[in-house]
Design a protein around this motif. Structure first.
Motif, mmCIF file in Angstrom:
data_model
loop_
_atom_site.group_PDB
_atom_site.id
_atom_site.type_symbol
_atom_site.label_atom_id
_atom_site.label_comp_id
_atom_site.label_asym_id
_atom_site.label_seq_id
_atom_site.Cartn_x
_atom_site.Cartn_y
_atom_site.Cartn_z
ATOM 1 N N GLU A 26 0.837 -1.211 0.000
ATOM 2 C CA GLU A 26 0.000 0.000 0.000
ATOM 3 C C GLU A 26 0.867 1.254 0.000
ATOM 4 O O GLU A 26 0.736 2.132 -0.822
ATOM 5 C CB GLU A 26 -0.926 -0.037 1.211
ATOM 6 N N ASP A 47 5.024 2.392 1.595
ATOM 7 C CA ASP A 47 6.114 1.810 2.371
ATOM 8 C C ASP A 47 7.122 2.849 2.775
ATOM 9 O O ASP A 47 7.311 3.863 2.126
ATOM 10 C CB ASP A 47 6.827 0.719 1.601
ATOM 11 N N THR A 75 4.993 -2.498 9.323
ATOM 12 C CA THR A 75 5.092 -2.998 7.952
ATOM 13 C C THR A 75 4.332 -4.305 7.794
ATOM 14 O O THR A 75 3.587 -4.494 6.840
ATOM 15 C CB THR A 75 6.573 -3.199 7.572
ATOM 16 N N SER A 82 0.641 -3.658 7.672
ATOM 17 C CA SER A 82 0.146 -3.023 6.447
ATOM 18 C C SER A 82 0.145 -4.015 5.288
ATOM 19 O O SER A 82 -0.659 -3.912 4.377
ATOM 20 C CB SER A 82 0.958 -1.770 6.111
#
Lengths: 488, 488
Positions: free
Chosen positions: B307, B309, B318, B321
């Protein structure tokens, strides 16, 4: 600084009724997004259909009128999106009225087709209209023989510049630069420089960002933005207002590095120097816009397993260019398949393994692709380098273990409920953690390794990665199943 | 035009010993590519290690000296690549000497961490140093309460501009624009405009590309490049040399559309207008460089299932996500797995099917990804639109059939030789053609469909695609096997 710091100074004998900004109520209510917004800039589909319909009925008067209203990039779109026959017809009829700039927006494949219906003399007149850098980019892909024929019709000095430009490596600063650079001696005053610019008249480039100060050996010793020049006192020494240590770019620098320089600083133009450090051209930020776009496209396509693409290319050419990558993938798929073949015995006993095994391999592939994508992009933008290889790899491996554990639990429970066998759930869970761990590791180490070996990580990393995640996914799942599920 | 069209005019009382370009032998031999070249611009790993070592030993004098030699973007790299603790230490010690521009190059996550050790007053002094657009981009992700506290320390007019800027939609022209735009009445002469610029002195922006002509209602009625102004006669009417129909950008335009405008034309700055069409700011091509880069990064990451980073983000953030995307993938993998489950009977009889089935699904996925990547990129660059949906889809399907047939033959023969069964070879060949045909079809129709539904094709297309290629791959292969290989 803000606009109301520039109140228009009232001049004698003139009435400036311009309101100042801060007198205006700052009411900015958002305009509704319209459906047509997606064609905000560019060729609308209605215009396109209208023109093509007129082409089909041979109504060239209408076509001409419509085309004259379009921007060169829109006309290029029209020529690119229409069928090959329509495009050829249009160029035949419209060549005389088309802005030469139009051709600079065309893809290589379509351009080649369209040039085929133009005479060398007609192409030469296009070339003569363009800046050296654009002329070179139109000619660089043309066969040498045809190119020579075209250049015969161009005047001697443009020909010399184009031919010299073509000797520079492709995608280098030499191909990007414009030759019309304004250099002035370092000891001039501001007033003198301004008078000189005025005296140049039509020879002065319209888009002028910076002047370069040179010493008698024509080395760059300073750079002055036009704004700085305009606001300085006429009597001031120009060297006093100049940046005395400007960036310079050697002529054979890769365009990617040039783009990085613009991204990493606030410069709007950089001088290009030859190997004796003499100023020979300038690259401006607007030349870089297309480079950044091009490099990003290249990375996106390569990550998707496409070497280069052109929508206007015939199907057979596209199929062949993609065949090679698919063939490499087939070899790695066969390797994975061979690994599965080693477990025929356990597959024969427990058919549920065949049902579940694609999940483990697939999840590893997806998790690895996430890591790989981040790493490839970070390498391209230089956010990933030797300074943080180790930290990023560690982090990605940790992410792999975290998500691996989460999906081990989810998939373990699902499998248990689906096949009524808790041991099968534990086997798939174990394989999931293992594969996502290796996916994180391989997703960083493969692109870093390729980068260190001077290979482009975008182009080959994905094959290696799926090989790793398939082989580890299948062998860990079927291997664990052999150990824990098969009664000796 | 070329540099030797600008011979430095010899001026009285001065000796210009500058050689003309064409007197210089055009010998430009390529410089050997050096190993260090990858750090051509930017922070070298040696410098990085040196500074970090000095940080660890507390040798702040060395750190300061080293850092003072770096460009702001390099210092940002240093702060981004180092561990969080080192970065915090550096900001605490170096805050006073860091150029405010440094912070504009930092990623959101690291920036937030670093701002946490600075007082609102210290952050305010950074904000005060920056252009409005940069100030806004630093503040836009900060909690409203903290932001208000910071802005209390900024002077009233900057605060008003920043606060107004923050009311414009994110990623809109309003956030990108600079407020320092030079507008002049349409009836002025060239000489008067030049005198006005000179009179503005320090208030004139250093980077000046164009002047805008406005009518008494402050609507933009013309645009003049600085180069045009400088080379015109002082007595000429400025409206005579102006582009009288310049592009304008409404304030709420999405930055992607603004970038498209710059890519599709040769403009170097565009005026931004409010909803009463009054000129309120300007977006310049150098602001667009980072937008183009950002939009391309977004597309690359989204295609890879990421999405957004930030390398500096902690592993847990991380992992979370990325979890969502992997979870969606798991569901589609389970769907494919369910399809395989329908063929347990034939898998039990012929274990070779389990060995071969990943190849068919995998090749379909790869071929589909190629098509998908091309389509997503072409949609982003507007090369693909309603005008050529049909032609491109047809072509991609044809490419699928071509490569499908090629791999059907290859894999058919390999399978025949491997499992000594020509019928199994024919089954895998048939499945291969079928799957690559649908891969080509789905690879174009899915992103086009998502685009028409105003969804971002980059973010969701890949899931749908692999679902199609897995389901069709497994069911065509196992289905054909059930029909042709199982003796009733």
């Amino acid at each position: 600084m803000s606009p109301d710091q520039f109140p228009i100074p009232p001049q004698e004998g003139e009435q400036t009724t311009l309101p100042r900004f801060d007198e205006v109520a700052p009411v900015v209510k958002p305009v509704e997004e319209e459906d047509e917004e997606e064609n905000f800039y560019g060729l609308s589909d209605e215009t396109y259909s209208g023109i093509i319909a007129a082409v089909h009925t041979g109504d060239w008067l209408t076509v001409e009128q419509e085309v004259l209203d379009l921007e060169p990039s829109d006309i290029a779109d029209l020529l690119e999106k229409s069928s090959r026959d329509d495009a050829l017809e249009m160029v035949k009829h419209l060549h005389g009225i088309l802005d030469s700039e139009t051709y600079t927006y065309l893809g290589y494949d379509r351009l080649k087709k369209l040039f085929a219906v133009l005479s060398p003399r007609e192409i030469a007149s296009i070339i003569a209209d363009l800046n050296t850098d654009d002329a070179i980019s139109l000619l660089e892909d043309i066969d040498e023989e045809d190119r020579r024929e075209i250049l015969r019709h161009v005047n001697e000095r443009s020909r010399a510049l184009v031919e010299e430009g073509l000797t520079f490596p492709e995608d280098s600063a030499g191909r990007l630069m414009q030759r019309d650079v304004v250099a002035i001696p370092q000891f001039w005053t501001v007033g003198k420089a301004l008078d000189y610019l005025q005296a140049l008249g039509d020879e002065l480039p319209e888009q002028l960002y910076d002047l370069f100060l040179v010493n008698p050996r024509h080395h760059v010793v300073g750079q002055v933005a036009i704004g700085q020049l305009l606001r300085a006192k006429r009597g001031a020494k120009i060297s006093e207002i100049a940046d005395e240590d400007p960036h310079t770019v050697p002529i054979d620098t890769d365009q990617e590095h040039v783009a990085a320089l613009f991204k990493r600083s606030t410069v709007t133009s950089v001088p290009v120097i030859d190997d004796t450090e003499r100023l020979i051209g300038v690259i401006t930020v607007d030349d870089i816009v297309s480079v950044i776009d091009e490099e990003a496209s290249e990375d996106i396509l390569r990550l998707g397993g496409v070497e280069n693409d052109d929508l206007a290319q015939p199907a057979l050419a596209t199929a062949w260019s993609r065949f090679r990558w698919l063939f490499v993938n087939l070899l790695t798929a066969m390797l994975a398949s061979f690994v599965v073949g080693q477990f025929e015995a356990v597959l024969e006993k427990i058919v549920a393994l065949a049902v579940l095994m694609p999940i483990v391999a697939g999840m590893g592939g997806n998790a690895g692709t996430q890591t790989l994508t981040v790493a490839v992009r970070a390498l391209a933008t230089k956010e990933l380098s030797a300074a943080n290889y180790w930290r990023v790899t560690l982090k990605e491996t940790l992410v792999g273990v975290m998500n691996g554990s989460a999906f081990a639990i989810i998939m373990g429970v699902v499998t248990w409920l689906w096949f009524h066998d808790p041991r099968l759930g534990m086997v798939i869970g174990g394989a999931m953690v293992t594969n996502l761990f290796f996916a994180g590791l391989a997703g960083t180490l493969i692109p870093i390794g390729l980068y260190k070996m001077k290979a482009d990580p975008a182009i080959s990393a994905a094959v290696f990665l799926t090989t790793v995640t398939d082989v580890i996914g299948f062998s860990s799942f079927l291997g664990l199943a052999t150990i824990f599920l098969v009664q000796k």
